[in-house]
Motif scaffolding. Sequence first.
Motif, PDB file in Angstrom:
ATOM      1  N   THR A 158       0.853  -1.181   0.000  1.00 20.14           N
ATOM      2  CA  THR A 158       0.000   0.000   0.000  1.00 20.14           C
ATOM      3  C   THR A 158       0.890   1.232   0.000  1.00 20.14           C
ATOM      4  O   THR A 158       2.100   1.148   0.244  1.00 20.14           O
ATOM      5  CB  THR A 158      -0.906   0.021   1.240  1.00 20.14           C
ATOM      6  OG1 THR A 158      -0.082   0.154   2.400  1.00 20.14           O
ATOM      7  CG2 THR A 158      -1.750  -1.239   1.330  1.00 20.14           C
ATOM      8  N   GLU A 159       0.297   2.361  -0.279  1.00 26.54           N
ATOM      9  CA  GLU A 159       1.057   3.617  -0.293  1.00 26.54           C
ATOM     10  C   GLU A 159       1.653   3.899   1.085  1.00 26.54           C
ATOM     11  O   GLU A 159       2.777   4.388   1.199  1.00 26.54           O
ATOM     12  CB  GLU A 159       0.170   4.772  -0.759  1.00 26.54           C
ATOM     13  CG  GLU A 159      -0.199   4.692  -2.222  1.00 26.54           C
ATOM     14  CD  GLU A 159       1.025   4.690  -3.126  1.00 26.54           C
ATOM     15  OE1 GLU A 159       1.983   5.444  -2.874  1.00 26.54           O
ATOM     16  OE2 GLU A 159       1.016   3.912  -4.102  1.00 26.54           O
ATOM     17  N   GLU A 160       0.924   3.579   2.123  1.00 25.00           N
ATOM     18  CA  GLU A 160       1.415   3.810   3.487  1.00 25.00           C
ATOM     19  C   GLU A 160       2.628   2.927   3.775  1.00 25.00           C
ATOM     20  O   GLU A 160       3.611   3.380   4.367  1.00 25.00           O
ATOM     21  CB  GLU A 160       0.307   3.520   4.495  1.00 25.00           C
ATOM     22  CG  GLU A 160       0.724   3.804   5.930  1.00 25.00           C
ATOM     23  CD  GLU A 160      -0.384   3.510   6.917  1.00 25.00           C
ATOM     24  OE1 GLU A 160      -0.050   3.322   8.096  1.00 25.00           O
ATOM     25  OE2 GLU A 160      -1.567   3.468   6.511  1.00 25.00           O
ATOM     26  N   GLU A 165       6.433   4.123   4.580  1.00 20.41           N
ATOM     27  CA  GLU A 165       7.119   3.661   5.782  1.00 20.41           C
ATOM     28  C   GLU A 165       8.488   3.079   5.437  1.00 20.41           C
ATOM     29  O   GLU A 165       9.475   3.343   6.124  1.00 20.41           O
ATOM     30  CB  GLU A 165       6.262   2.612   6.479  1.00 20.41           C
ATOM     31  CG  GLU A 165       6.832   2.125   7.792  1.00 20.41           C
ATOM     32  CD  GLU A 165       5.942   1.095   8.463  1.00 20.41           C
ATOM     33  OE1 GLU A 165       6.435   0.450   9.387  1.00 20.41           O
ATOM     34  OE2 GLU A 165       4.774   0.937   8.055  1.00 20.41           O
ATOM     35  N   LEU A 166       8.572   2.296   4.363  1.00 13.60           N
ATOM     36  CA  LEU A 166       9.852   1.728   3.954  1.00 13.60           C
ATOM     37  C   LEU A 166      10.838   2.814   3.517  1.00 13.60           C
ATOM     38  O   LEU A 166      12.032   2.733   3.810  1.00 13.60           O
ATOM     39  CB  LEU A 166       9.642   0.717   2.822  1.00 13.60           C
ATOM     40  CG  LEU A 166       9.024  -0.614   3.227  1.00 13.60           C
ATOM     41  CD1 LEU A 166       8.717  -1.453   1.996  1.00 13.60           C
ATOM     42  CD2 LEU A 166       9.939  -1.375   4.166  1.00 13.60           C
ATOM     43  N   LYS A 167      10.327   3.827   2.832  1.00 11.95           N
ATOM     44  CA  LYS A 167      11.201   4.926   2.419  1.00 11.95           C
ATOM     45  C   LYS A 167      11.724   5.691   3.629  1.00 11.95           C
ATOM     46  O   LYS A 167      12.890   6.095   3.670  1.00 11.95           O
ATOM     47  CB  LYS A 167      10.454   5.871   1.476  1.00 11.95           C
ATOM     48  CG  LYS A 167      10.264   5.294   0.099  1.00 11.95           C
ATOM     49  CD  LYS A 167       9.509   6.257  -0.805  1.00 11.95           C
ATOM     50  CE  LYS A 167       9.263   5.658  -2.168  1.00 11.95           C
ATOM     51  NZ  LYS A 167       8.519   6.568  -3.046  1.00 11.95           N
ATOM     52  N   ASP A 168      10.862   5.886   4.626  1.00 10.44           N
ATOM     53  CA  ASP A 168      11.295   6.569   5.846  1.00 10.44           C
ATOM     54  C   ASP A 168      12.343   5.743   6.585  1.00 10.44           C
ATOM     55  O   ASP A 168      13.320   6.281   7.123  1.00 10.44           O
ATOM     56  CB  ASP A 168      10.103   6.836   6.766  1.00 10.44           C
ATOM     57  CG  ASP A 168       9.169   7.899   6.215  1.00 10.44           C
ATOM     58  OD1 ASP A 168       9.601   8.663   5.321  1.00 10.44           O
ATOM     59  OD2 ASP A 168       8.009   7.953   6.669  1.00 10.44           O
ATOM     60  N   LEU A 169      12.157   4.434   6.631  1.00  7.48           N
ATOM     61  CA  LEU A 169      13.139   3.561   7.281  1.00  7.48           C
ATOM     62  C   LEU A 169      14.478   3.594   6.551  1.00  7.48           C
ATOM     63  O   LEU A 169      15.533   3.528   7.170  1.00  7.48           O
ATOM     64  CB  LEU A 169      12.626   2.125   7.340  1.00  7.48           C
ATOM     65  CG  LEU A 169      11.684   1.776   8.463  1.00  7.48           C
ATOM     66  CD1 LEU A 169      11.158   0.358   8.299  1.00  7.48           C
ATOM     67  CD2 LEU A 169      12.358   1.932   9.804  1.00  7.48           C
ATOM     68  N   ALA A 170      14.446   3.678   5.218  1.00 12.54           N
ATOM     69  CA  ALA A 170      15.673   3.709   4.435  1.00 12.54           C
ATOM     70  C   ALA A 170      16.495   4.956   4.733  1.00 12.54           C
ATOM     71  O   ALA A 170      17.722   4.944   4.614  1.00 12.54           O
ATOM     72  CB  ALA A 170      15.345   3.651   2.950  1.00 12.54           C
ATOM     73  N   LYS A 171      15.832   6.033   5.154  1.00 14.61           N
ATOM     74  CA  LYS A 171      16.538   7.277   5.483  1.00 14.61           C
ATOM     75  C   LYS A 171      17.075   7.278   6.908  1.00 14.61           C
ATOM     76  O   LYS A 171      17.827   8.164   7.275  1.00 14.61           O
ATOM     77  CB  LYS A 171      15.593   8.464   5.305  1.00 14.61           C
ATOM     78  CG  LYS A 171      15.145   8.675   3.884  1.00 14.61           C
ATOM     79  CD  LYS A 171      14.131   9.795   3.804  1.00 14.61           C
ATOM     80  CE  LYS A 171      13.543   9.920   2.418  1.00 14.61           C
ATOM     81  NZ  LYS A 171      12.479  10.937   2.354  1.00 14.61           N
ATOM     82  N   SER A 172      16.711   6.283   7.706  1.00 15.89           N
ATOM     83  CA  SER A 172      17.068   6.254   9.122  1.00 15.89           C
ATOM     84  C   SER A 172      18.561   5.983   9.314  1.00 15.89           C
ATOM     85  O   SER A 172      19.084   4.934   8.926  1.00 15.89           O
ATOM     86  CB  SER A 172      16.258   5.167   9.842  1.00 15.89           C
ATOM     87  OG  SER A 172      16.746   4.975  11.135  1.00 15.89           O
ATOM     88  N   PHE A 173      19.253   6.922   9.929  1.00 13.25           N
ATOM     89  CA  PHE A 173      20.689   6.773  10.205  1.00 13.25           C
ATOM     90  C   PHE A 173      20.930   5.668  11.222  1.00 13.25           C
ATOM     91  O   PHE A 173      21.851   4.861  11.073  1.00 13.25           O
ATOM     92  CB  PHE A 173      21.261   8.101  10.713  1.00 13.25           C
ATOM     93  CG  PHE A 173      22.715   8.025  11.059  1.00 13.25           C
ATOM     94  CD1 PHE A 173      23.668   7.933  10.062  1.00 13.25           C
ATOM     95  CD2 PHE A 173      23.138   8.039  12.373  1.00 13.25           C
ATOM     96  CE1 PHE A 173      25.017   7.844  10.363  1.00 13.25           C
ATOM     97  CE2 PHE A 173      24.479   7.964  12.690  1.00 13.25           C
ATOM     98  CZ  PHE A 173      25.417   7.869  11.680  1.00 13.25           C
ATOM     99  N   SER A 174      20.100   5.579  12.250  1.00  8.70           N
ATOM    100  CA  SER A 174      20.306   4.569  13.290  1.00  8.70           C
ATOM    101  C   SER A 174      20.088   3.154  12.745  1.00  8.70           C
ATOM    102  O   SER A 174      20.801   2.217  13.119  1.00  8.70           O
ATOM    103  CB  SER A 174      19.395   4.815  14.491  1.00  8.70           C
ATOM    104  OG  SER A 174      18.049   4.727  14.113  1.00  8.70           O
ATOM    105  N   LEU A 175      19.144   2.990  11.822  1.00 12.28           N
ATOM    106  CA  LEU A 175      18.928   1.674  11.218  1.00 12.28           C
ATOM    107  C   LEU A 175      20.143   1.274  10.383  1.00 12.28           C
ATOM    108  O   LEU A 175      20.586   0.125  10.432  1.00 12.28           O
ATOM    109  CB  LEU A 175      17.667   1.671  10.352  1.00 12.28           C
ATOM    110  CG  LEU A 175      17.346   0.349   9.676  1.00 12.28           C
ATOM    111  CD1 LEU A 175      17.071  -0.740  10.705  1.00 12.28           C
ATOM    112  CD2 LEU A 175      16.164   0.502   8.746  1.00 12.28           C
TER     113      LEU A 175
END
Length: 73
Positions: A3-5, A9-19
């Motif tokens: 889904t778009e959501e 969410e995956l795009k936001d996680l990809a930007k996460s420095f801590s991840l």
Amino acid sequence: MLTEEEKRELKDLAKSFSLRQDCERLLKSRHNPFIVNGKVDMDCFLTFLNEYNYFISHTPRPFRRIADKDFRL
């Protein structure tokens, strides 16, 4: 399909420095128990396979030769 959501969410996680840091830390501490001195230790690998088969109660079947003669991928 995502889904778009879920995509957002995956795009936001990809930007996460801590991840990314966590993934790098996992990569550096990864250990392969079958590699000894840079080579695969077949004794260790076969021991693992035998013990795993025992663990899952896998009874070995007798070997059957494959009847086909023309194998192609």
